[in-house]
Design an enzyme around this catalytic site. Structure first.
Site, short mmCIF file in Angstrom:
data_model
loop_
_atom_site.label_atom_id
_atom_site.label_comp_id
_atom_site.label_asym_id
_atom_site.label_seq_id
_atom_site.Cartn_x
_atom_site.Cartn_y
_atom_site.Cartn_z
NE ARG A 48 -0.39 1.54 3.66
CZ ARG A 48 0.77 2.17 3.87
NH1 ARG A 48 1.90 1.51 4.06
NH2 ARG A 48 0.81 3.47 3.85
N GLY A 49 0.28 2.39 -0.19
CA GLY A 49 1.05 3.62 -0.37
C GLY A 49 1.21 3.88 -1.85
CB ALA A 50 0.49 6.86 -3.94
NE ARG A 91 -6.24 0.71 -2.08
CZ ARG A 91 -5.85 1.19 -0.90
NH1 ARG A 91 -4.60 1.01 -0.48
NH2 ARG A 91 -6.68 1.88 -0.13
CG ASP A 239 -2.86 7.48 -1.55
OD1 ASP A 239 -2.66 6.32 -1.94
OD2 ASP A 239 -2.67 7.84 -0.38
CG ASN A 249 -2.66 11.30 3.22
OD1 ASN A 249 -2.05 10.45 2.56
ND2 ASN A 249 -2.41 11.51 4.49
CE LYS A 250 -5.27 5.19 4.07
NZ LYS A 250 -6.02 4.27 3.17
#
Length: 351
Positions: A48-50, A91, A239, A249-250
């Site tokens: 995970r993480g862009a 995603r 992201d 973002n999250k």
């Protein structure tokens, strides 16, 4: 500082990824050998993480080409298109995914008419290059961001924008690593980042591994600490950044940014240029992923919500550009004045 977290690695003709679903209880790698297996790893948040998603997707394309290289041309082309589609569906919010797929498609198209085995090797070399470039970009970003943090700063971060979210070093956590390498004595406050607990499970784990002072708090404690003067700056990742400087973002980042403005605390967003999407005018155009309600109802085998309750689980929120003190990129720092004046595209062109 020696990199202690190797998020993605090429081993035995496969891409291996740290399984981030089980950290910190266990440290294991998941091996992928096709576009479908990489897409599943992205969907299920093994990776995970862009930036890390982008690099993983590049390897997914290369692996599919290697898998299909012995097939006739028609079957190879059909299979590659299927692989691109599977990866693109994995995603929706992280723009680095689509940036990486477009870059790999350009390489594939440049190989038109070439031997399929040669095409597969060229795609694999491109994926290797993207991994190395990401680490280089993160280190450049870290140096720019470290200059913004005073010695002794107490810095809050939300979610995980560290080595685990990239090919190495990290975006927001890369700023912290670079500040420490520069001799600054900073400490980090990591909030849990509900409901998937990336802050508690991943950010805290990374920083403990490297001996960077970190204090874990619940998400709803950050305003209290800001009011008490215990937070000097905030650095998060993102992201996707829209053309007007709005950042996705999250989930929970927007609340942190509002609190930061209320208390006069700088709010920085660390992002590679590949995360900036100039095709979207504002943050309202950014697709927001809705994830499994089970993530909100409990964690792993522990259920704390009643069966049958309605659940919302947007994975991201959008922070307006006016709340962003600056974007930290590998090419330098983009000020709030530039963002709110609509100058982001011109700033990028000038670099």
């Amino acid at each position: 500082m020696k990199q202690k977290v190797e998020t993605l690695r090429w081993r035995d003709s496969r891409i291996e990824m740290i399984d981030q679903r089980i950290l910190p209880a266990a440290f294991e790698y998941v091996a992928c050998d096709s576009a479908e297996s990489v897409a599943h790893a992205i969907r299920s948040m093994v990776v995970r993480g862009a930036p890390a998603i982008g690099v993983a997707a590049a390897y997914g394309v290369a692996l599919e080409a290697l898998r299909l290289q012995g097939e006739p041309t028609a079957a190879f082309n059909t299979g590659m298109e299927r692989g691109f589609a599977r990866l693109a569906e994995s995603r929706p919010t992280a723009v680095n995914l689509f940036w990486a797929l477009a870059r790999m498609r350009d390489v594939l198209q440049a190989c038109a008419g070439a031997d399929r085995r040669d095409a597969a090797q060229r795609l694999l070399r491109e994926a290797h290059d993207m991994l190395a470039e990401d680490v280089h970009i993160n280190r450049a970003m870290g140096e720019h961001g470290a200059a913004l943090l005073p010695d002794g700063a107490r810095v809050l971060t939300h979610c995980n924008a560290g080595a685990l979210a990239t090919a190495g070093h990290g975006t927001a956590l890369g700023v912290f690593r670079s500040a420490v390498e520069a001799g600054k004595k900073i400490s980090v406050i990591a909030d849990e980042t509900r409901p998937f607990l990336q802050g508690a499970r991943l950010t805290a784990w990374e920083l403990v591994q490297e001996g960077i002072p970190v204090t874990l708090i619940a998400d709803n404690m950050s305003g209290h600490l800001m009011a008490k003067g215990e937070i000097d700056a905030i650095v998060v990742g993102t992201d996707r950044v829209a053309a007007n400087g709005d950042v996705a973002n999250k989930i929970g980042t927007y609340m942190v940014a509002v609190l930061a403005q209320r208390h006069g605390i700088p709010f920085y967003v660390a992002c590679p240029l590949s995360t900036i999407d100039l095709t979207l005018a504002t943050g309202a155009d950014i697709p927001i992923e809705e994830r499994d309600p089970a993530e909100v109802m409990g964690f792993r085998d522990c259920l704390w919500a009643p069966e049958g309750v309605a659940v919302r689980n947007p994975a991201f929120d959008v922070t307006p550009a006016e709340l962003v003190t600056a974007l930290i990129t590998e090419k330098g720092v983009v000020s709030n004045q530039t963002l709110t004046a609509g100058g982001l595209a011109a700033w990028i062109r000038a670099r």
